[in-house]
Motif scaffolding. Structure first.
Motif, PDB file in Angstrom:
ATOM      1  N   UNK A   1       0.954  -1.283  -0.064  1.00  0.00           N
ATOM      2  CA  UNK A   1      -0.042  -0.042   0.112  1.00  0.00           C
ATOM      3  C   UNK A   1       0.953   1.104   0.052  1.00  0.00           C
ATOM      4  N   UNK A   2       0.325   2.210  -0.455  1.00  0.00           N
ATOM      5  CA  UNK A   2       1.193   3.460  -0.688  1.00  0.00           C
ATOM      6  C   UNK A   2       0.397   4.739  -0.127  1.00  0.00           C
ATOM      7  N   UNK A   3       1.081   5.321   0.623  1.00  0.00           N
ATOM      8  CA  UNK A   3       0.472   6.648   1.408  1.00  0.00           C
ATOM      9  C   UNK A   3       1.121   7.779   0.910  1.00  0.00           C
ATOM     10  N   UNK A   4       0.185   8.637   0.159  1.00  0.00           N
ATOM     11  CA  UNK A   4       0.878   9.752  -0.491  1.00  0.00           C
ATOM     12  C   UNK A   4       0.541  11.214   0.645  1.00  0.00           C
TER      13      UNK A   4
ATOM     14  N   UNK B   1       5.044   7.259   1.300  1.00  0.00           N
ATOM     15  CA  UNK B   1       5.364   6.077   2.436  1.00  0.00           C
ATOM     16  C   UNK B   1       4.681   4.774   1.883  1.00  0.00           C
ATOM     17  N   UNK B   2       5.562   3.740   2.081  1.00  0.00           N
ATOM     18  CA  UNK B   2       5.336   2.343   1.172  1.00  0.00           C
ATOM     19  C   UNK B   2       5.354   1.360   2.314  1.00  0.00           C
ATOM     20  N   UNK B   3       4.039   0.803   2.469  1.00  0.00           N
ATOM     21  CA  UNK B   3       3.844  -0.230   3.352  1.00  0.00           C
ATOM     22  C   UNK B   3       3.650  -1.672   2.641  1.00  0.00           C
TER      23      UNK B   3
END
Lengths: 275, 464
Positions: free
Chosen positions: B7-10, B69-71
């Motif tokens: 998942x990507x959080x921008x 941020x990458x999860x």
């Protein structure tokens, strides 16, 4: 951090929320790169280089033992974004400033961050002589072949034929002289330990550039001599292209003149490599 | 386990919609918004196809603004992520020594003014000297090279590639809180003005010695005092002043180095020792100052909490040494603060000397070597029955304006004797507020006036 504002179905969103938790975090902005929004244009290479420097300092555990010297040019405000001690130098003089800082504080990591106008034009003397003396510093040299901050004028590294505000018909050798290869010059100097040219336009390139910065910083701390890491970068605003097109143009034109790779690594070979 | 692996959080507010993450994503997960913009008006990146994210971090690696941020869900066998290398970085560069040489008897020695400057620097705990050879001051660097203070006190001595580099080394060293010094002569000092202005603007302490020679341009290697205006008006761009000390003997050359450092650090400003080829090259008796150790890192940090050297960063926050401020309101504030500091210096640091002024009818105002000549002229004039006193400004900036005004009240006229075409004379005229005539006498081209000429000029211009 923003919400997960994606156009996803509720079920998907729930799954995403499960992934987004601290133990699953695999990549984020280094803490040393603070929360201030950088003033750089969208897609600017400076942002990536800042991030890499912050990551390397963080990973080396050197935040409290680093002195950064920022230039005149687009990166003049580098000190606003990376949370270490900084000194802002006059145009081109960063290597002289860094020379004194490192000689007076031998256990500090001292680096300069300079653009092509700063290093390759007005500050040529300071750069060449600091490198030639073998000062235990690292020069990070971002070369985008244009003066970004003053609005897109010709740089010493502007390619032949490349159009800028002060060579609107393209750079011509008979009128403006030739693009200078500072990194090749630096590789000829006995004081340099590691001289390399990198770029930050793709994932593999960025990984390599980070390794180069790390190596240069470690050399500086080990007292091996001067280190120059050139980053061939883009200036979408100055080049009047989208960031994506600028990267493609850089690969096609900039790399043809500014060959990417290590030019000198005294760990491997004392003599400079012809790229 | 769900098929979604990553998942990507921008950070939407940092995103500038440059599209590089979209291009870098190998699974076409990301896209830019088409209608929505962030608070800065940029379209921004989001997970258009969240199903396809594999948590590879390519987007975050290429992002120039560090907004991703990458999860990633980890397989049970995954190794714990390495946050930071626990590698101890040990410097391979030898640390500086800091030994105070055993004090010899403080005997009277004979040496040149330039040599005295070098000896005094080593003795007063100077951390570094950066200079470039130029006549008539080259003995400063030569003497330091012979003294080899890096082996004893740990003082760094470096021959720079130019005066421009030397002054920027001073700016760099001073910016880290170290006591640093440079020396040059007129032509070289002109080149240094960029750095001196930066030091004044960024409030960086440092000591600059100007052993003046004649100009303009390459001029001559003979002595002169023609840099008075440049030294006392700041010299570079912007509104600032430099504290200027004018020694008139080899003894004062030695004594003023420590005083200059004290002033430089007290006010966080560059201090200039303005001397000339006469004092620099002249050999005289001198008692060198006693040895004072260089400050330890703890002492330096206590004295210079503003300095950019990394020490205590986590407790105090980031230190930035800069003269730049683009916000006009902030820049005016900064300038007013600087002006307030200069006013404080002007109120507290004026230094001067008077000789035989009590019964005098005429006053000679002169500094440095010209004051030495004028002292002799004074006694010659008195032999002729003309009562002359001498006023010697020791600080040329701040200028002893009120003191000259006061002392001139009982005088019939003032002669300034300067080895230039008349520069300080304007400051003296301003001081006496046109109440009495103020004349100038000087020689140019590297000619040092003799005392007889001075008396003749005094008679001709004022006594008649």
């Amino acid at each position: 951090m923003s919400e997960l504002n994606n156009n996803t179905a509720p079920q998907q969103n729930e799954e995403l929320q499960n992934i987004v938790c601290p133990e699953n975090l695999v990549h984020s902005k280094p803490a040393l790169l603070n929360d201030q929004t950088m003033h750089y244009c969208p897609g600017c290479s400076h942002g990536v280089v800042h991030k890499l420097i912050a990551e390397v300092i963080e990973e080396m555990g050197m935040a409290e033992k680093t002195i950064g010297v920022s230039p005149v040019g687009c990166a003049v405000f580098a000190y606003r974004y990376i949370d270490i001690d900084w000194q802002e130098a006059a145009h081109g003089r960063a290597p002289a400033v860094a020379t004194a800082s490192k000689r007076l504080w031998p256990d500090r990591l001292v680096f300069t961050y300079q653009g092509d106008g700063d290093l390759g034009c007005i500050g040529t003397a300071e750069a060449i002589h600091a490198l030639n003396r073998g000062e235990n510093i690292t020069i990070i040299f971002v070369n985008n072949a244009i003066y970004g901050m003053t609005g897109g004028q010709m740089a010493p590294t502007t390619l032949l034929g490349m159009k800028t505000a002060t060579c609107p018909d393209g750079r011509q050798a008979d009128l403006h002289g030739y693009p200078i290869k500072m990194t090749e010059l630096a590789a000829q100097l006995d004081g340099t330990a590691y001289v390399t040219r990198q770029s930050v336009h793709s994932v593999p390139a960025i990984r390599k550039a980070k390794k180069a910065i790390r190596k240069a910083f470690e050399n500086s701390m080990a007292g091996k001599g001067s280190n120059l890491v050139e980053i061939v970068g883009t200036c979408s605003s100055g080049w009047k292209m989208t960031p994506e097109k600028a990267n493609a143009w850089m690969e096609q034109h900039m790399f043809a003149h500014y060959h990417v790779g290590d030019l000198k690594d005294t760990e491997v070979n004392r003599e400079p490599v012809k790229l | 386990m769900s098929k979604i692996k990553g998942a990507v959080v921008v950070d939407v507010d940092r995103c500038k919609g440059c599209n590089l993450c979209v291009v870098a994503c190998p699974t076409q997960t990301l896209a830019l918004t088409t209608n929505e913009v962030n608070h800065k008006g940029y379209v921004y990146s989001y997970m258009a196809q969240p199903d396809s994210c594999i948590g590879c971090s390519s987007c975050a690696i290429v992002c120039p603004d560090g907004c991703i941020s990458v999860y990633k869900t980890k397989p049970a066998t995954a190794k714990p992520a390495v946050v930071a290398d626990k590698v101890e970085i040990v410097s391979g560069v030898a640390p500086l020594v800091n030994n105070v040489p055993v004090e010899e008897e403080r005997e009277v020695v004979l040496m040149k003014g330039n040599e005295a400057i070098a000896h005094a620097a080593v003795r007063c705990g100077c951390d570094g000297y950066f200079g470039y050879p130029i006549t008539p001051q080259s003995e400063v660097l030569e003497t330091l090279a012979e003294l080899k203070p890096w082996e004893t006190t740990g003082m760094v001595v470096l021959q720079a590639e130019s005066e421009v580099a030397a002054i920027n080394m001073l700016y760099g060293g001073g910016g880290t809180g170290k006591r640093v010094m440079t020396s040059s002569a007129s032509v070289g000092i002109a080149l240094m003005q960029e750095g001196i202005s930066y030091m004044a603007g960024a409030e960086v302490p440092g000591v600059i010695v100007n052993v003046q020679r004649g100009g303009p341009g390459l001029g001559t290697i003979q002595p002169s005092q023609s840099d008075y205006n440049q030294a006392t008006r700041g010299g570079g761009n912007g509104d600032y002043n430099v504290i200027v000390l004018a020694p008139n003997s080899v003894q004062e050359m030695a004594d003023f180095v420590d005083q200059a450092f004290e002033l430089a650090f007290k006010y966080r400003t560059p201090v200039m020792i303005l001397t000339d080829g006469v004092i620099g090259q002249m050999m005289e008796k001198v008692v060198l100052p006693p040895y004072k150790p260089r400050r330890t890192e703890a002492e330096l940090v206590a004295e210079c909490p503003w300095a950019s050297n990394g020490n205590g960063l986590k407790q105090r926050g980031v230190n930035v040494v800069t003269s730049l401020e683009l916000d006009p309101v902030e820049m005016e504030k900064k300038n007013l603060q600087l002006q307030a500091k200069f006013k404080k210096i002007a109120e507290n640091e004026v230094r001067y000397e008077t000789v035989g002024c009590e019964d005098a009818d005429y006053l000679i105002v002169a500094f440095g070597s010209a004051a030495r000549i004028s002292e002799k002229a004074m006694s010659l004039a008195r032999e002729r029955g003309i009562k002359v006193g001498l006023f010697r400004p020791i600080t040329l900036w701040p200028f002893p304006e009120a003191e000259i005004r006061e002392i001139s009240k009982t005088m019939k006229g003032v002669l300034t004797m300067e080895i230039n075409a008349g520069q300080m004379v304007f400051d003296v005229r301003a001081a006496v507020e046109s109440q009495i005539p103020v004349a100038h006498f000087g020689r140019l081209g590297g000619i040092v006036p003799d005392p007889e000429e001075v008396v003749n000029a005094l008679v001709e211009k004022l006594v008649k």
